[in-house]
Motif scaffolding. Structure first.
Motif, short mmCIF file in Angstrom:
data_model
loop_
_atom_site.label_atom_id
_atom_site.label_comp_id
_atom_site.label_asym_id
_atom_site.label_seq_id
_atom_site.Cartn_x
_atom_site.Cartn_y
_atom_site.Cartn_z
N HIS A 1 0.84 -1.20 0.00
CA HIS A 1 0.00 0.00 0.00
C HIS A 1 0.87 1.25 0.00
O HIS A 1 1.47 1.61 1.01
CB HIS A 1 -0.89 -0.01 1.24
CG HIS A 1 -2.02 0.98 1.20
ND1 HIS A 1 -2.08 2.05 0.33
CD2 HIS A 1 -3.17 1.06 1.94
CE1 HIS A 1 -3.18 2.74 0.53
NE2 HIS A 1 -3.86 2.15 1.51
N ASP B 1 -4.33 2.32 -5.02
CA ASP B 1 -5.28 3.15 -4.29
C ASP B 1 -5.40 4.50 -4.99
O ASP B 1 -4.47 5.30 -5.00
CB ASP B 1 -4.81 3.33 -2.85
CG ASP B 1 -5.82 4.07 -1.98
OD1 ASP B 1 -6.17 5.21 -2.31
OD2 ASP B 1 -6.26 3.49 -0.97
N HIS C 1 -8.19 -0.16 -4.39
CA HIS C 1 -9.04 0.69 -3.55
C HIS C 1 -9.57 1.83 -4.40
O HIS C 1 -8.79 2.56 -5.03
CB HIS C 1 -8.23 1.30 -2.39
CG HIS C 1 -8.03 0.37 -1.25
ND1 HIS C 1 -7.29 0.73 -0.13
CD2 HIS C 1 -8.46 -0.90 -1.01
CE1 HIS C 1 -7.27 -0.28 0.73
NE2 HIS C 1 -7.97 -1.28 0.22
N LYS D 1 -11.05 5.22 -4.02
CA LYS D 1 -11.19 6.33 -3.07
C LYS D 1 -11.10 7.62 -3.86
O LYS D 1 -10.15 7.81 -4.63
CB LYS D 1 -10.06 6.25 -2.03
CG LYS D 1 -10.12 7.29 -0.93
CD LYS D 1 -8.77 7.45 -0.25
CE LYS D 1 -8.23 6.18 0.39
NZ LYS D 1 -8.48 6.16 1.85
#
Length: 301
Positions: free
Chosen positions: A153, A182, A208, A210
């Motif tokens: 991440h 992400d 992810h 977002k």
């Protein structure tokens, strides 16, 4: 091609800012997430920590474990020490059929320090990142042998934050080190949203979705806010929010073209006093579902 849509419970239960979500329970998070249509949830700290307890807890809500955060300390630990530190979580996630472990280096990050500007995050040299990548490759190979991929991440406030950091880590690590893509952290960190998919698509194992309120992110940079202060101010939001700035249609189209098959997880921490978790999470789910349909990605029930 098929994907699954999961969610982090962070909208209801923020582990880094517990006072922000004190009015909500994890049970409410799982119940409402499943009601919306999510089929997976990433592990939160306020879930049962033992494997069988967590299995039973998730089964009660008919929801799968679709990953979860692991705070790494590999910069300061040797490989053997790090394996011992994370072994219990690795074995638990493998036993519960999780798609990956979301691994992030936390030994020197400023992401959890509300008194330190996110602009003051550590920045390592290319040689240092390459040295870290060699150690991380050993951890990832060990995890792969246990049946659990490592998805790294990149994160605001950490030493793997911007595009250069990501490129250095990926170029020097073995294929067993996969990337968590992400969108919110990538754009906030100044990365290349679509270029990262082009360059490292074969290494992306977990996603992810977002969104980012660009005006708030810019203000956080300009005024030297901490990462947590940016979160409280509303830097992040869910896909579909008119205040967001990220083009999820283009991202989803690219994922479809690269035959992505895995989880797409909504992870958008916000102040629930300003944004109701259920409504925001429902908007995120419906937006992803509709985009997947548009670009030919089947959503698994």
């Amino acid at each position: 091609m098929s994907v699954k849509i999961g969610i982090s419970p962070i909208a209801w239960q923020n582990d880094d800012l517990p006072d922000l979500t004190a009015a909500y329970t994890m049970e409410q998070a799982l119940s409402e997430a499943r009601d919306i249509g999510y089929t997976g949830v990433e592990r939160g700290r306020r879930m049962p920590q033992d494997t069988e307890g967590l299995r039973k807890y998730l089964n009660e809500y008919d929801i799968a474990l679709c990953g979860g955060w692991c705070s790494g300390n590999l910069l300061v630990n040797d490989v053997a020490t790090e394996k011992a530190a994370i072994q219990e979580q690795v074995e638990q996630f493998a036993a519960l059929g999780a798609p990956c472990l979301v691994y992030a280096e936390c030994s020197n990050t400023v992401q959890g320090d509300q008194g330190t500007p996110v602009n003051n995050r550590p920045k390592l040299s290319r040689d240092d990142v390459h040295g870290y990548a060699a150690k991380l490759s050993e951890i990832a190979k060990w995890m792969t042998d246990k049946g659990l991929p490592l998805a790294y991440h990149h994160h605001m406030g950490a030493f793997i934050e911007d595009q250069q950091d990501i490129d250095w880590l990926m170029e020097a690590s073995s294929p067993e080190v996969t990337l968590l893509y992400d969108t919110g952290h990538l754009v906030f960190g100044g990365g290349d949203l679509l270029g990262t998919l082009d360059k490292w698509g074969d290494r992306i194992h977990h996603v992810h979705y977002k969104d980012l309120r660009a005006n708030i992110a810019s203000q956080a940079r300009a005024e030297n806010w901490s990462f947590l202060d940016a979160v409280i101010a509303g830097a992040f939001t869910v896909p579909g929010d008119a205040e967001g700035s990220i083009g999820f249609a283009a991202v989803t189209e690219k994922l479809a073209k690269m035959d992505y098959a895995g989880w797409i997880v909504v992870e958008a921490e916000q102040d629930p006093a300003k944004v109701a978790p259920y409504e925001a999470s429902k908007l995120g789910y419906e937006t992803i579902r509709d985009l997947c349909t548009r670009y030919g990605l089947t959503v698994e029930a």
